[in-house]
Structure formats: C-alpha cells, structure tokens
Design an enzyme around this catalytic site. Structure first.
Site: not given
Length: 430
Positions: A14, A141, A242, A271
């Site tokens: 990003y 997201y 998720d 993660k």
C-alpha cells in the site's frame, strides 16, 4: 542496510513508487520491542498486523523452528504427509467448534478465504444446485486475492478500484449496534431481506465475526451474529466465518464466534496461527460438507497449494497453540481490555476524536479526519512506539504479553498526536 536501494526498488504494501513512505530499518525484535538500526526501541502496538501474539523471538517458537528445520523444511503435501501437519490438525480440531472435522492447510489468510469460497461452490455443484453468489457485509474485508476481494465491500474498501472486474456478489448493511450497546432486532432487517430475496442463488454467507477488521475496525453486537446463524439455517445457506484476524484469543474469546455461542459451517484461520513467525492458514469444515464436495463430479476438492502443510510452519504453529493451551492469554487479554476500558474513553476529550471502542486486545480511536500517514508515523516513532493507522482509524492490537506500562505508553503516544493538526488531513470526511 541499503535504504536507498529499498526506496528505489522494493515495493512495500500500500505504498507508491512515486512518493514512497519512509521505511524504518529494523535490526531485531524481542518480546514487544522492535529495535531499529540506530538502536532505538519501539513498543509494538500492531503485533505485526495482528499475528505476533506471543511477542517476538519467543524461545518456545524458536526452538520448534530449529528442531523442525533439522528434519525437513518442506515436502509436497500431495501424496505425502508428516507429523507436524497431523499434530497441528489434531490441536486445531480440539479447539474449534466441534462440528468442524476436516482441516485444509493453506498458505495465507487470503488463500484460506479463497478455499472457503471454492468449498461452498463445489458443495452446491455436487448437490446438483449450482449457486454462484455470496452474501457478505458492507465494511467487510476478506483479503487481497481476487476471490477474497469479490466478497469485500466493493464501495467502501481499498479494493473499490477493482469494481467491475470482480464477480458481483450481494452485500447487506453492516451491523450498527456496538458490542456493548443494547441490542435491537432491526439491525438484522437488511440482512434478512437480502437472504430472503436471494437465498436460492447464494452459496454461502461470509463475514468476520464480531469485529470487522481492515474495513473499519468495527465491533458489533453478538446477537447480530446469532441472528445470522439462525437465518442461514432457516434458508439453507452455508455460513463461512472469517476468523483470520479474530482467532486465537484476540477478542477475549479463543474464537470470536464464541461470543455468540454459534458454530460455522466453514471457518478460516490465519495470522496468529504461527504466532507471527511465518505464513500459514487453515480452512476447516464439517464432514457433511467435505463428503458432499468429494461426492461430486470432480471426486475431490479442487485446490492444492504448492506449500500446503509446510512442515516448518506447522511445527511452529503447534508450539504457538501449546502456548495458548496454558491459558495465559485469557488473563493477558482481559488485562489489556480493562486498560483500554479505562484509558480510551479519556481520549474523547480531544476534538479530533469521533469515538473510541475496544474488545479484548483490540483498541480503536476513530478520528473525524484521516491521518497524514507520513507525519503521524514519524510522530509515533519519535514517541517510541510502533502504531500503523489507516484512514480515520488509529488502532492497537498489541502482543498479549504487553504489560500495563507498554499499553500506557502506546495510548500516551496516541494522546499526544490527537491535538497536533499537522498529523491529520484537512476537514474532508472519508
């Protein structure tokens, strides 16, 4: 360290190659401290994008990696298996909701989401009822790959650029009632209507339970999630949770779905699975879904990453789950949540602050104006902390081992930023 080369040739996430942001060179990391090349130490408030829950350079995780690398770093998982993958799968199945019986080991969180979507699609194909759409939430997201992007809010996310190139799915209004607020059944109205109107086309609902992460760090009421489960059952639609950001204790429960007392049909994990040591993820599902998929035309699930079940990652993940099994995370996240509850409301005295919220080891300050990333990052480094805001959100997801002193310093650094107008862009709402 050749920082000029880094700036000229390495594309960080990003960031722009035309005006790259400053990257701070790291020499080492230990516990909750990131040490820069010049010797400055920063208290980490990010857990390296929410993954390093035990802190850095942990002796138990280090030992697991060292032992495994002397045996084998990798073998293909097609036609072969090994103890680290077997042990990891045993440990996962002992932790997750008891309806989940099959584990698909993937490379990353985004791939775990891709796998979950493909499972749902193959499930309905095998049943002779092909369905091609998913119902997701606005402000959600789910990752950066194309399938994951397609179930991420197309209008209010970093992926809006790709609108028109992605499959068009269905998005219900995100929950508006916060975790600590009084529940109102009307919060489910739009979701229920979308399901009623489209359920025969919908392969699955996919959402982040309790906490919407990169889509806005929104923390919503458990009754919304409970209602979603009931509606999916009523209309015969699969539910994918998720838990990539929320799993392994981050919200104060081992998995966020436990706040609502529900079980998913498919669960995505990632993660923190390896304690932040290396990339690994998992998608888990029920025996009924797995057997239906494999009873279809293909005769198997059509997915197989090259590094699936990587032994080195699996061994470290096993060690990370053993650390969680001690139960220390419960007291640690409870202590962090208590400190957030005490300190974050005090920040509302600043005019820049729109609202604050927290749950478990998640603390969020939402501001009226977006941060000036370059300036605020430099400010935080000068304050001796590592905090990486985005948009109008300054948030903390520290390692569980963070002490009250560490949390105090992180929040003090945010406090010091909130009255500095140079650290925020002008009064344009985003």
């Amino acid at each position: 360290m050749d920082l000029a080369f880094d700036r000229q040739h390495i594309w960080h996430p990003y960031t722009s190659t035309l005006s790259p942001l400053t990257c701070y060179p790291v020499k080492k990391a230990q516990g909750v401290l990131i040490e820069l090349n010049d010797g400055q130490q920063l208290i980490d408030g990010m857990s390296s994008w929410w993954s390093a829950i035990h802190g850095y350079n942990h002796h138990v995780l280090n030992q697991a990696a060292k032992q495994q690398i002397d045996q084998m770093s990798h073998v293909m998982f097609g036609g072969l298996t090994h103890s680290p993958a077997i042990e990891l799968s045993k440990k996962l199945l002992a932790l997750v909701p008891d309806n989940l019986e099959h584990v698909f080991l993937a490379d990353s969180g985004s791939v775990a989401v891709e796998v979950s979507l493909k499972m749902a699609l193959q499930y309905w194909q095998a049943k002779g009822e092909p369905r091609s759409r998913f119902l997701a939430l606005k402000q959600g997201y789910h990752g950066d790959t194309f399938g994951a992007m397609s179930v991420t809010d197309p209008d209010n996310s970093m992926h809006s650029l790709y609108k028109g190139f992605l499959p068009q799915h269905i998005f219900a209004n995100s929950p508006q009632i916060g975790f600590w607020q009084t529940w109102d059944e009307a919060d489910l109205t739009d979701f229920k209507q979308k399901l009623l109107d489209n359920h025969r086309q919908i392969a699955a609902v996919i959402l982040e339970p309790i906490v919407q992460g990169a889509g806005g760090m929104r923390i919503y009421h458990p009754e919304f999630l409970k209602g979603v489960r009931q509606l999916c059952d009523e209309y015969g639609v699969l539910l994918i949770l998720d838990e990539i950001a929320t799993g392994f204790g981050r919200t104060g429960q081992l998995f966020a779905c436990e706040h609502a007392g529900i079980k998913p049909d498919i669960m995505c994990l990632g993660k923190a699975l390896t304690g932040g040591y290396m990339t690994l993820a998992a998608t888990l599902t029920t025996k009924q879904i797995a057997d239906t998929v494999c009873g279809g035309e293909a005769g198997c699930f059509m997915h197989g990453p090259t590094f699936m079940g990587n032994p080195l990652a699996c061994a470290v993940a096993c060690a990370s789950l053993d650390l969680l099994a001690t139960g220390s995370w419960q007291a640690q996240t409870a202590a962090i949540e208590s400190q957030f509850a005490d300190l974050l409301p005090q920040l509302t005295r600043h005019q820049q602050v729109k609202t604050v919220r927290w749950l478990g080891a998640i603390g969020v300050v939402e501001t009226h104006h977006p941060v000036n990333m370059k300036e605020i990052q430099a400010h935080f480094v000068a304050q001796g902390v590592w905090i990486r805001p985005f948009g109008r959100l300054i948030y903390l997801m520290p390692p569980y081992i963070s002490t009250p002193l560490h949390i105090n310093q992180l929040i003090a650094a945010i406090d010091s930023a909130l009255d500095n107008h140079q650290l925020f862009h002008s009064a344009i709402e985003v």
